[in-house]
Write an enzyme that holds these catalytic residues in place. Structure first.
Site, PDB file in Angstrom:
ATOM      1  N   GLU A   1      -2.316   1.972  -8.452  1.00  0.00           N
ATOM      2  CA  GLU A   1      -2.196   2.391  -7.052  1.00  0.00           C
ATOM      3  C   GLU A   1      -1.115   3.436  -6.831  1.00  0.00           C
ATOM      4  OE1 GLU A   1      -2.545  -0.756  -4.290  1.00  0.00           O
ATOM      5  OE2 GLU A   1      -1.572   0.310  -2.654  1.00  0.00           O
TER       6      GLU A   1
ATOM      7  N   ASP B   1      -2.998  -3.278  -5.580  1.00  0.00           N
ATOM      8  CA  ASP B   1      -2.326  -4.405  -4.929  1.00  0.00           C
ATOM      9  C   ASP B   1      -3.353  -5.409  -4.423  1.00  0.00           C
ATOM     10  OD1 ASP B   1       0.069  -3.238  -5.395  1.00  0.00           O
ATOM     11  OD2 ASP B   1       0.418  -2.568  -3.330  1.00  0.00           O
TER      12      ASP B   1
ATOM     13  N   TYR C   1      -0.475  26.961  10.152  1.00  0.00           N
ATOM     14  CA  TYR C   1       0.407  28.024  10.631  1.00  0.00           C
ATOM     15  C   TYR C   1      -0.323  29.345  10.818  1.00  0.00           C
ATOM     16  CZ  TYR C   1       4.580  25.221  10.360  1.00  0.00           C
ATOM     17  OH  TYR C   1       5.526  24.262  10.599  1.00  0.00           O
TER      18      TYR C   1
END
Lengths: 660, 395
Positions: free
Chosen positions: B222, B274, B126
């Protein structure tokens, strides 16, 4: 008159094919008229006999001879006088074509003044003056007051008119519709008297009716002026007198034409070529181009007594040796007396001739406009930025030599004008391309879509040359394509002589011409795109330079203006290609890398050279004299410019490379 | 191609420029306290100015952040960035805007450094976004444009993000047997309730100092949800460890934290991720560093980290049911093969077996799938058991 232009004609096949027209003035008419009349009368009487049974005797009473003039007076659509609008155009055409032919044959640069005056709602007076050799007094009544009187009958020579019906027919049309005679003033040279005739045509006898014959004073030295009053209507835009004049000027850049319309606006097309078209030679028919009927007619007409002499004497490319072969193959000898040759023999000879391999006809009978002259013509008539033209080598279809020429004009004011040259800035869509067609230098205005030239343009893949085109239509672009066919015999699709027939050989030549010019156009368009591409890039760079200067200033000590200038310089250097149109003085056109003008027969105008867009408006003034003066001033300025262009357009292919 | 330009500009130093030019190519071994960031930023601007005045087209050399320009160093055991640079030139139609953006972001960083403030990458977006004068064009159309520019600047200047006073959002959390000081506040990571300590983007020693550590190792999981399972079961207490998660692909803050825990406190790092290509890659990033940020590998990669699960063999090992299976799709298989071809996986037999097994299985498994046995299976049975079998860990 439509059919006067080029090549064969309806009239040729209708009349002359079956009759024997000799080229002696008076006698020829009677015989042809006789035949025609017989046909006509026969038809009439047949009809009659259906309604009231009559004996051969009563029928005989009604059987009478009508003159060719009377026939055409009743069937004027055959000559292109179908409606008021077309009548005016046809009259103009005949007058202008005659004037051009006369001047060229007389070896002078044609200067033609044409004026259309509106006398009443649908009554106009056409005045056409040329600077040709003039006509001797004795011939004036015959030429303008007699149909089928002239010097150009049915010959295999490249010329505008053929039969000599045109101008007298126009006079006849005027007489029929207004009752006013035709007025002719002709002078054969300085110091010679100018004869003023008023002629009416005696349609019954096909004879001139001299109403007035006096000597007058005229301000010009030499030439012929014809004045015809007629019922007509004057329109603008497509298929108008103005368009006809414009196109004639394009195809005849050796001509000066001044045209004053009913609105008193004067348009001048100045000569910008210093060479007259070459006079062409008349050739004998090529055996592959004749039809059986014609062959029979030729056998009848020839002065040769023996078959061998006939074949080798009346045809081109038939040597005595070949004649001997042909005779042998058809079971005859060279010595066979022509009188003893029956129709079945002629058919045999005809078939043998078609099968025999013969050299293509000689092509010195053709006088193309020439690429250079086309360029000048386009330059004169069309305001564009890119011009190119090419002349194909001569080719042959059905034993007739012909030559195709193609010219193209692209961009410039074409983009802001609609097809008729009227400013139409509102329409955002690019205009549809315009095809202008010529046969033996005569513009073809009608039946565009049926014309071989138009079909070839539509079939060309213009997308390859940088133009947008949707399937089987003209490209959408500020684009004019000119196609000229020069031939001793232009094959028209119909008697009205408005479209060229679709022969494979012709189509092929047109295609080749189009692609040759198209490639140059494509190159130009690509370069132009590249230039604008670089200009666009420069815009982008400049847009970011400000941000970069601000950022650098925020991080380090530097002079903002200096940095901005330095970066702008670099941006200019990085996008040099966009500058190719500017020279050191900032003047447009000059140094152009990979110059467009290195292409053959191509002219590219810089923006400053293109006629200012306001030019059209000049003609719109109310005050006639002021307008005229302005136009003249404008024109003369343009002339110098144009002549420069013309000089540069010499065949060396070097054009406006250096211009200070 | 890029080098000579910079050299030239260095040689032709202007008397006006006080600080030495630093946009040079000596790829220093991350001398963190080398030249000051401000000087680096100034040097960037100066090179542009000097080039402009010297009638040379300004350009910035930006090391290429792609697989083609990284190499695995078997000695250090992490991914290193190559020397190949891409020149970003102002007068190149395709690069002009990027060039402008790079300088713009640099000037904003300079402002931050000068004012001693930090801004998030979104705030930078911005800060630097505005309409270009005289046009309708914006300097940046989205944050997706400014984020890579910040990374470009980091590599080009060899300045870390924190050195440019830019930070990213917090991602990942920590809990466990550790006491440390963050910005002057002492934090006992055993007393953080269920939420834990959110790992900030910047965890440099000037912000965080470690005080006391009773943990024996770090267990990195994770995702947040798995991490909460472990927290609720007070796994860190029972097993005397530190529990971290990275919210998927760990951010630089989390990776830097793991590095520091490993490097300074000598804690081993084990990962529970995972059983899918993405899990493998998370592990790869923690262990060897990422391709995109290869220039920071040396201060983030933990080459000694180990992968404890979930392994493709665990389906049999723990007698799992069909309910845990998620079918592999085309993308998974493609990605698995890609991973297998990374030089840092190549030659590791165990990994080869692991990945090939997954492909052969035809399914993948999430850590949470282990809950299909029962809710606490993962904390009470699976993980303790895996921890006891270091030989079956993957390197």
């Amino acid at each position: 008159m439509e059919d006067q232009r080029a090549g064969g004609a309806c009239l040729d096949s209708d009349i002359t094919a079956q009759t024997d027209i000799q080229l002696q003035p008076q006698t020829s008419i009677s015989s042809s008229v006789e035949t025609l009349t017989r046909i006509k009368a026969g038809k009439v009487s047949k009809k009659k006999s259906r309604t009231s049974r009559a004996s051969a005797e009563t029928m005989a009473k009604q059987q009478r001879e009508i003159s060719i003039s009377e026939f055409f007076a009743r069937n004027r659509h055959l000559l292109g006088f179908d409606n008021k609008r077309k009548a005016l155009l046809t009259s103009v055409k005949e007058a202008v074509d005659n004037a051009l032919d006369a001047c060229e044959e007389g070896g002078v640069f044609p200067e033609i003044y044409l004026e259309i005056k509106q006398l009443a709602e649908d009554r106009f007076r056409m005045i056409c003056r040329d600077n040709g050799p003039g006509i001797v007094k004795a011939q004036i009544p015959n030429i303008f007051g007699k149909l089928l009187y002239g010097s150009k009958f049915h010959r295999l020579k490249m010329s505008r008119g053929q039969q000599g019906i045109g101008i007298s027919a126009a006079g006849m049309y005027g007489l029929i519709t207004t009752g006013k005679p035709v007025s002719i003033i002709s002078r054969t040279g300085k110091g010679k008297p100018a004869h003023h005739y008023k002629l009416a045509i005696d349609t019954k006898k096909n004879k001139p009716d001299i109403i007035a014959d006096k000597t007058v004073d005229v301000p010009w030295d030499r030439g012929t002026e014809i004045e015809i009053e007629m019922v007509a209507s004057y329109n603008k835009g497509r298929q108008s007198v103005a368009e006809y004049i414009e196109l004639t000027a394009i195809a005849n850049p050796h001509t000066t034409i001044v045209f004053k319309g009913p609105d008193k606006k004067v348009v001048e097309y100045l000569r910008n070529v210093d060479e007259l078209p070459e006079q062409t030679e008349e050739i004998k028919p090529h055996p592959h181009g004749v039809e059986l009927g014609i062959l029979m007619k030729m056998v009848k007409e020839t002065s040769a007594k023996q078959l061998g002499a006939f074949l080798s004497g009346e045809f081109s490319r038939v040597s005595p040796k070949i004649a001997k072969e042909v005779c042998a193959k058809s079971g005859l000898t060279q010595r066979t007396w022509l009188q003893s040759v029956g129709p079945s023999d002629i058919e045999k000879i005809y078939n043998v001739l078609q099968e025999t391999k013969l050299r293509a006809p000689s092509t010195n009978c053709l006088a193309p406009i020439g690429a250079e002259a086309i360029l000048n013509g386009l330059l004169k008539g069309i305001k564009a930025e890119f011009y190119t033209a090419s002349t194909r080598p001569p080719a042959v279809y059905r034993g007739n030599p012909f030559q195709i020429e193609v010219g193209m004009a692209f961009g410039g004011q074409l983009g802001s004008l609609d097809n008729n040259g009227n400013g139409d800035e509102k329409s955002k869509q690019p205009p549809t391309a315009r095809v202008i067609r010529f046969a033996n230098r005569v513009p073809l205005l009608y039946q565009q879509s049926g014309c071989c030239t138009f079909k070839s343009v539509v079939d060309t893949k213009w997308n390859n040359y940088g133009l947008s085109q949707s399937r089987s239509s003209l490209p959408q672009a500020p684009f004019v394509v000119l196609i000229h066919m020069a031939s001793v015999w232009v094959p028209f699709t119909s008697e009205s002589k408005e479209a060229i027939a679709d022969y494979d050989e012709i189509r092929k030549e047109i295609k080749l011409g189009l692609s040759e010019c198209g490639r140059r156009l494509g190159t130009y368009i690509r370069r132009k795109k590249k230039r604008s591409h670089f200009a666009q890039r420069r815009d982008v760079f400049h847009r970011y330079i400000h941000e970069i200067v601000e950022s650098c200033r925020a991080m380090t000590v530097c002079n903002k203006d200096d940095l901005r200038n330095a970066l702008s310089d670099l941006a200019a250097r990085a996008t040099e290609a966009a500058d190719m149109e500017f020279d050191d003085h900032g003047k447009i056109i000059a140094k152009r890398k990979g110059s467009d003008s290195e292409m053959d027969n191509t002219i590219v105008l810089g923006e400053s050279e293109q006629a200012p867009p306001g030019q059209m408006e000049l003609f719109a003034g109310d005050d006639e004299s002021v307008t005229e003066r302005k136009v003249r001033a404008k024109k003369s300025k343009k002339k110098s410019k144009k002549s420069k262009g013309a000089k540069n357009a010499k065949p060396t292919g070097k054009k406006k490379k250096k211009r200070k | 191609m890029a080098k000579k330009k910079t050299k030239k500009s260095t040689a032709k130093k202007k008397s006006a420029s006080k600080s030495p030019k630093t946009v040079t190519k000596k790829r220093s071994k991350r001398g963190s306290n080398g030249v000051k960031t401000t000087a680096k930023l100034e040097g960037l601007a100066e090179s542009v100015v000097e080039n402009a005045f010297g009638r040379r087209e300004p350009a910035i050399d930006i090391p290429i952040r792609a697989l083609s320009n990284v190499s695995f160093n078997p000695k250090t055991r992490y991914i290193e960035m190559g020397d190949r640079c891409q020149q970003r030139a102002l007068f190149n139609y395709g690069q002009a805007k990027r060039f402008m953006q790079t300088l713009l972001v640099a000037s904003k960083c300079k402002e931050l450094v000068d004012a001693d403030k930090t801004a998030s990458i979104r705030q930078i977006y911005y800060l630097a976004k505005h309409t270009i004068k005289g046009t309708k064009e914006k300097t940046f159309d989205s944050q997706d444009e400014s984020d890579p520019v910040i990374e470009d600047l980091e590599v080009a200047l060899e300045a870390l993000r924190e050195e440019l006073h830019v930070f990213a959002g917090s991602k990942g959390a920590l809990i466990g047997e550790l006491t440390f000081v963050d910005s002057g506040d002492t934090i006992d990571a055993t007393k953080l309730g269920s939420g834990g300590y959110a790992i900030p983007s910047i965890v440099e020693p000037n912000v965080i100092q470690f005080k006391k550590c009773k943990a024996k190792y770090v267990l990195h999981v994770e995702k947040d949800t798995v991490w909460r399972r472990f927290v609720e079961d007070r796994f860190w207490e029972k097993h005397r460890c530190i529990l971290t998660h990275g919210g998927g692909q760990p951010s630089r803050g989390v990776r830097r934290m793991l590095y520091r825990l490993h490097d300074e406190l000598k804690l081993p790092v084990v990962c529970l991720l995972d059983n899918d290509p993405w899990g493998y890659y998370i592990y790869s990033v923690i262990k060897q560093g990422s391709i995109n940020l290869a220039f920071e590998s040396s201060r983030m990669a933990v080459p000694n980290a180990r992968f404890i699960g979930v392994s493709s063999f665990d389906y049999d090992r723990f007698d799992l049911t069909d309910d845990v299976k998620i079918e592999l799709d085309g993308n998974d298989i493609k990605r698995a093969k890609q991973i297998l071809n990374y030089p840092w996986f190549a030659g590791k037999k165990a990994w080869e077996k692991e990945i090939k097994r997954m492909v052969k299985n035809g399914f993948k498994m999430e850590v949470e799938a282990l809950c299909s046995k029962n809710l606490t299976f993962v904390t009470e049975e699976y993980t303790p058991q895996r921890l006891k079998q270091p030989k079956s860990w993957l390197d």
